[in-house]
Design a protein around this motif. Sequence first.
Motif, short mmCIF file in Angstrom:
data_model
loop_
_atom_site.label_atom_id
_atom_site.label_comp_id
_atom_site.label_asym_id
_atom_site.label_seq_id
_atom_site.Cartn_x
_atom_site.Cartn_y
_atom_site.Cartn_z
N GLN A 445 0.74 -1.17 0.23
CA GLN A 445 -0.42 0.45 -0.40
C GLN A 445 0.89 1.29 0.06
OE1 GLN A 445 -2.88 0.28 3.31
NE2 GLN A 445 -4.53 -1.52 1.85
N SER A 446 1.81 1.00 0.90
CA SER A 446 2.76 2.70 0.67
C SER A 446 3.96 2.45 0.88
CB SER A 446 2.27 3.70 1.64
OG SER A 446 2.78 3.01 2.80
N VAL A 447 4.93 2.74 0.94
CA VAL A 447 6.84 3.35 1.45
C VAL A 447 6.94 4.43 1.20
CG1 VAL A 447 8.94 2.52 0.14
CG2 VAL A 447 6.92 0.63 -0.24
N ARG A 448 7.20 4.13 2.40
CA ARG A 448 8.02 5.65 3.56
C ARG A 448 9.47 5.37 3.69
NH1 ARG A 448 6.46 5.43 8.61
NH2 ARG A 448 6.10 4.34 8.82
N PHE A 449 10.09 6.62 2.57
CA PHE A 449 11.25 6.89 2.89
C PHE A 449 12.19 8.07 4.45
CE2 PHE A 449 10.68 5.77 -1.23
CZ PHE A 449 11.83 4.54 -1.38
N LEU A 450 12.88 7.20 4.77
CA LEU A 450 13.37 8.41 6.03
C LEU A 450 14.91 8.57 6.29
CD1 LEU A 450 10.72 6.48 7.42
CD2 LEU A 450 10.60 7.82 9.08
N LEU A 451 15.00 10.08 6.18
CA LEU A 451 16.61 10.17 6.37
C LEU A 451 16.75 10.50 7.45
CD1 LEU A 451 19.03 9.95 3.62
CD2 LEU A 451 18.95 12.45 3.37
N GLY A 452 17.66 9.77 8.34
CA GLY A 452 18.08 10.29 9.56
C GLY A 452 17.13 10.27 10.59
N GLY A 453 16.03 10.24 10.24
CA GLY A 453 14.27 9.21 11.32
C GLY A 453 13.62 10.77 10.32
N ARG A 454 14.13 11.91 9.88
CA ARG A 454 12.79 12.67 9.20
C ARG A 454 12.11 12.05 8.03
NH1 ARG A 454 17.08 15.77 9.63
NH2 ARG A 454 18.00 15.88 7.48
N PRO A 455 11.19 12.20 7.92
CA PRO A 455 10.08 12.00 6.82
C PRO A 455 10.42 12.49 5.44
CG PRO A 455 8.48 12.32 8.17
CD PRO A 455 10.05 12.82 8.94
N LEU A 456 11.36 11.89 4.54
CA LEU A 456 11.54 11.62 2.90
C LEU A 456 10.73 12.13 1.56
CD1 LEU A 456 14.26 13.93 2.28
CD2 LEU A 456 14.79 11.66 1.54
N ALA A 457 10.09 11.08 1.79
CA ALA A 457 9.17 10.90 0.72
C ALA A 457 8.02 9.50 1.04
CB ALA A 457 10.03 10.49 -0.60
N GLU A 458 7.21 9.84 0.20
CA GLU A 458 6.16 8.52 0.45
C GLU A 458 5.68 8.26 -0.94
OE1 GLU A 458 2.34 7.01 2.89
OE2 GLU A 458 3.45 8.59 3.37
N THR A 481 15.94 4.83 6.47
CA THR A 481 15.29 3.85 6.74
C THR A 481 14.31 3.85 5.43
OG1 THR A 481 15.91 4.59 8.56
CG2 THR A 481 13.66 2.66 8.44
N VAL A 482 13.84 2.41 4.73
CA VAL A 482 12.78 2.17 3.98
C VAL A 482 11.81 2.08 4.67
CG1 VAL A 482 12.08 1.62 2.33
CG2 VAL A 482 14.33 2.52 1.69
N VAL A 483 11.01 2.26 4.96
CA VAL A 483 9.59 0.97 5.45
C VAL A 483 8.26 0.89 4.84
CG1 VAL A 483 7.76 1.34 7.58
CG2 VAL A 483 10.22 2.41 7.38
N ALA A 484 7.48 -0.07 4.83
CA ALA A 484 6.68 -0.92 3.61
C ALA A 484 5.62 -1.36 4.01
CB ALA A 484 7.60 -1.97 2.71
N ARG A 485 4.69 -0.93 3.33
CA ARG A 485 3.16 -1.69 4.16
C ARG A 485 2.27 -2.39 3.43
NH1 ARG A 485 0.76 -0.31 8.92
NH2 ARG A 485 -1.61 -0.27 8.92
N ASP A 486 1.91 -3.40 3.54
CA ASP A 486 0.87 -3.99 2.97
C ASP A 486 -0.64 -3.93 3.09
OD1 ASP A 486 0.58 -6.25 5.24
OD2 ASP A 486 2.13 -7.01 3.95
N ALA A 487 -1.08 -4.59 2.56
CA ALA A 487 -2.68 -4.08 2.82
C ALA A 487 -3.24 -5.32 3.77
CB ALA A 487 -3.66 -4.88 1.25
N ALA A 488 -2.67 -5.49 4.67
CA ALA A 488 -2.70 -6.76 5.89
C ALA A 488 -2.19 -6.06 7.12
CB ALA A 488 -2.25 -8.05 5.58
#
Length: 677
Positions: A445-458, A481-488
């Motif tokens: 559903q989404s992938v977030r990119f955080l650089l040094g803990g700060r949101p950079l893009a989604e 940090t790259v965070v991925a979230r799925d539909a579950a």
Amino acid sequence: MGHPPRLGIATAAAVAVLFCLSLLMSTASPASAQGPLAVQLVGVDASSFPVLTATVSVADASGLPVGGLPAASFRATANGRPVPVLQVRTALDAGAGIAVVLAVDVSGSMQGDPLAKAKQVARDFVARLTPADRAMLLVFSDGVSVAQPFTANKDALYQAIDRLQAGGNTSLYDAVATAVESAAAAELPRRAVVLLSDGADFGGLSRTSREGSLAAASGRGVPFFTVGVGPQPDREYLGQLAARSQGRAMWAPTPADLPPVFEEVHALLRSQYLLQIDLGADARAGTYDLQVEVTRGADRGQGGRSVEVAPPGYRPPQVSLPALAQGARLAEPVLLVPAISASRRITGARYLLDGQEVARADSPPFQHLLDPVAVAPGPHRLRLEVTDELGGTAAVEVAVTVAQVPPRVRLVSPAGELAPGAESLTALRGKVRLEALVAAQAPVQSVRFLLGGRPLAEDAAPPFVIDLDPGQAGQRPVELTVVARDAAGQEGQALFRLELTGGAGGPGLLPVAAAAGAAVALASAAGAIGVRRRRRSARPAATTARAEAESVAMVVPEATAGPPPSQGHRQVLDVALAQLSVHRRQDGMPVGEASLGRAPFTVGSREGCDLVLPGEGIAPRHLRLWCREGRFMLHDLTRRGEVVVNGRPVLWAVLEDGDAIELGPYLLRFRHLHGPQ
């Protein structure tokens, strides 16, 4: 026994006359009973595979043996395909011996005249055996015992017969199971059981069930000639036993009727035909539906059976999956390496999940990485099927439950995949675009990119990319940090330590040494083994907070030829903790060596790897080594399980001094230089 003696004498006389007629027919071929022929494929000998010797009995409409048939009367098919019949002979003409198990009921009801007549016909049967024949005497009452093992010694058989005494109950089903196993184990290819009994299984002593005994007698190539004596034999069972084993059921209403019945058994065995059937040069071991059609004038008959055929000494393959227990719960990837036992070369394996093929392999070790992130959570059935070069097959099926697991994230740049983890540091030169590759059990559903803990893009849909510029990080390493979230609702993340540097060379990817430095050296004669050597900066520690990475290319001819490496090429550029010596697997010839420090060390076929190994089977970035808490770790970057350590495929491993690492055409020897640090 309830019947007047006159009836027994009349019956004996009639059968004797019929027997004499059958002998005349077998030599002179006069007209006999017209109608369908009864054809039975009694047994198959595959010792000359792919040429089979089939034992066939032919009887006319009255049940009498049909002799004197020419080869042109026989036709054969295998799995519906016509196959040549090379030769036809009678067993008598061929001088082919037969292994016969005489199984005699000695329960209490056989006392007196029944046992006396049984002994007489058994002795007469033995007297007719040829020197090529073998016979065994098996007796049963409360239990089953071998009164005389297989032998050609008639005196030994006579003595065993004379010792028979009646008493006890009737373990008929156990006797059948024992008889068929004994006959099947005989050395002669022609085998038979002649079983005499006056009753049913009685006393509840048989450990084999009724159906179990019938199943044991089916498909073993051992016909049962059953003789029911007296008024109360188990006609239904003895008839089924004879039919399912391709034998014959016969009856002796009184003990006096036994001699002509045994004469008929003897005639049936001697009138059998031996057919040589050629399956062809491309024949494979396995199950064949073998059918034989016989023609005599207007009379026809067909008989056959399903038979397992294979060359002598052949064993069908056996397979298991040691790494996967029945009912296992999978939350982590499992490398499946099957344990296979086979007498012939295994030519292929395929893995099926819930009936759908998911992987196929045609060379050892026939492994497959079962990764739960690629499978829906819940119960599944995994099946592995293997095939050998003769077509023999084996399969193993395992029930597993796949756990719900978070998405798995990888990060790639135009120059290659980035190493995850806090212990890895990757330098990126210039502006660079990174893409997150996500594997998940449910749609991402989404992938977030955080650089040094700060949101950079989604991003909500692929491609999940981000553009990084050196100006975003300053002069120090940063954590992406790259965070991925799925539909579950499952979240998975990965951390990457980056050093963003400017430079006119364009975007690039370069692993950076840790403060302790990484010393890598290659000693080689000519060969296409490349090395990426890292050296410490000559600047004093006061002017720099880290060791600066510098790439030095070194390419030599391919490692398939050339003399051993010259020590004159060896350059140790930093403090080394361990060493890899590189050898050709085919002959053990050394082709180079590399020293390892604390920094991550990558091996592959792509330029830019710390150790470049050309050749088939080497991935662009195949494996990574690094030092953690004094121990060297190994990671198979391909996740295909194609890295073998000490003979075992691995995805991860902690290396010990002296470990052997097999990689494509190379063998890498790992050595600690100072012991674990």
